[in-house]
Design a protein around this motif. Sequence first.
Motif, short mmCIF file in Angstrom:
data_model
loop_
_atom_site.label_atom_id
_atom_site.label_comp_id
_atom_site.label_asym_id
_atom_site.label_seq_id
_atom_site.Cartn_x
_atom_site.Cartn_y
_atom_site.Cartn_z
N MET A 1 -25.48 21.04 -11.91
CA MET A 1 -24.12 20.85 -11.44
C MET A 1 -23.18 20.91 -12.63
SD MET A 1 -24.81 17.82 -8.63
CE MET A 1 -23.21 17.99 -7.85
N LYS A 2 -22.01 21.50 -12.42
CA LYS A 2 -21.08 21.71 -13.53
C LYS A 2 -20.40 20.41 -13.94
CE LYS A 2 -17.30 24.63 -15.12
NZ LYS A 2 -16.36 25.73 -14.78
N ILE A 3 -20.45 20.11 -15.23
CA ILE A 3 -19.83 18.91 -15.78
C ILE A 3 -18.41 19.25 -16.24
CG2 ILE A 3 -19.97 17.12 -17.56
CD1 ILE A 3 -22.99 17.56 -17.59
N VAL A 4 -17.45 18.38 -15.92
CA VAL A 4 -16.05 18.59 -16.31
C VAL A 4 -15.55 17.33 -17.01
CG1 VAL A 4 -15.57 20.23 -14.46
CG2 VAL A 4 -15.25 17.78 -14.06
N TRP A 11 -15.34 13.49 -22.25
CA TRP A 11 -16.46 14.01 -21.46
C TRP A 11 -17.41 12.90 -21.01
CZ3 TRP A 11 -17.21 19.11 -19.97
CH2 TRP A 11 -16.31 20.03 -20.52
N THR A 23 -18.78 15.42 -12.43
CA THR A 23 -19.32 16.71 -12.01
C THR A 23 -18.50 17.22 -10.84
OG1 THR A 23 -20.90 15.76 -10.44
CG2 THR A 23 -21.65 16.07 -12.71
N GLU A 26 -20.34 19.78 -4.90
CA GLU A 26 -21.05 20.96 -4.42
C GLU A 26 -21.22 20.88 -2.91
OE1 GLU A 26 -22.19 23.65 -5.84
OE2 GLU A 26 -22.10 23.25 -8.00
#
Length: 232
Positions: A1-4, A11, A23, A26
């Motif tokens: 899953m994309k971390i932002v 972060w 994250t 989704e």
Amino acid sequence: MKIVPFEDGEWIKASEGLYWICTLAEDGNSLDYSRVEERKLAVEKLNHFHTESYGLRGDGLFLVSLKRKWMNRLMKFEESVQGENKLIKLYTNIGHHVLEEMDDELTNLEHKAFEEGCIVHGDPAHHNFIYNRTKLMLIDGDLVSYAPREYDYLQLMIRMLPFSEWSLDEWFSFNIPSIENILNNPTYTKLLAFPADFYREWLIDPEGRDELLRKTLVEHDKRYPAMLRLLS
């Protein structure tokens, strides 16, 4: 899953003794273990996770002792029980019996896993898989640790057996050494009799204990003979 990053650009944040990240959400659903094709997806994804993570090292990863983990869960379960109930007593006795059967072979397997950097997910529950028909993701790695791969599959099998009439037949179709090791080694097969799911649900949801007992009683005529076969 994309971390932002968080809104302030950081972060990672520390709070309440934990580290927090963001994250992106989704789309998708958790897997349905009542469907044989989705049980296979979970096994394949878990095998992929084991392959990708093998040999990695991290300061926050620790070695799991399955006997200690299960013993602590059983002790907490017993402490929470009030009054007499034949079903509870039976499942408590089975738990103790399985723990008594656990020997040094498991300890040796655990130390070997640590030395080799063998990493397991630790919680392959259906809700930790996100499936949207185009991809399958394994999430929630807070229990990731060093341990034999067999431990992940044992958890998975215990969760899935109610949906396959407590039969191990479908597991023989997987060409995965750790699963074959469980099926062909009585030391590991006996561990499948440990009612970890029953203890877990009892402890997680005190308000739902009466319903759990009713559900377990309905399954008992199929589950209990299967437990005895596993322990024989």
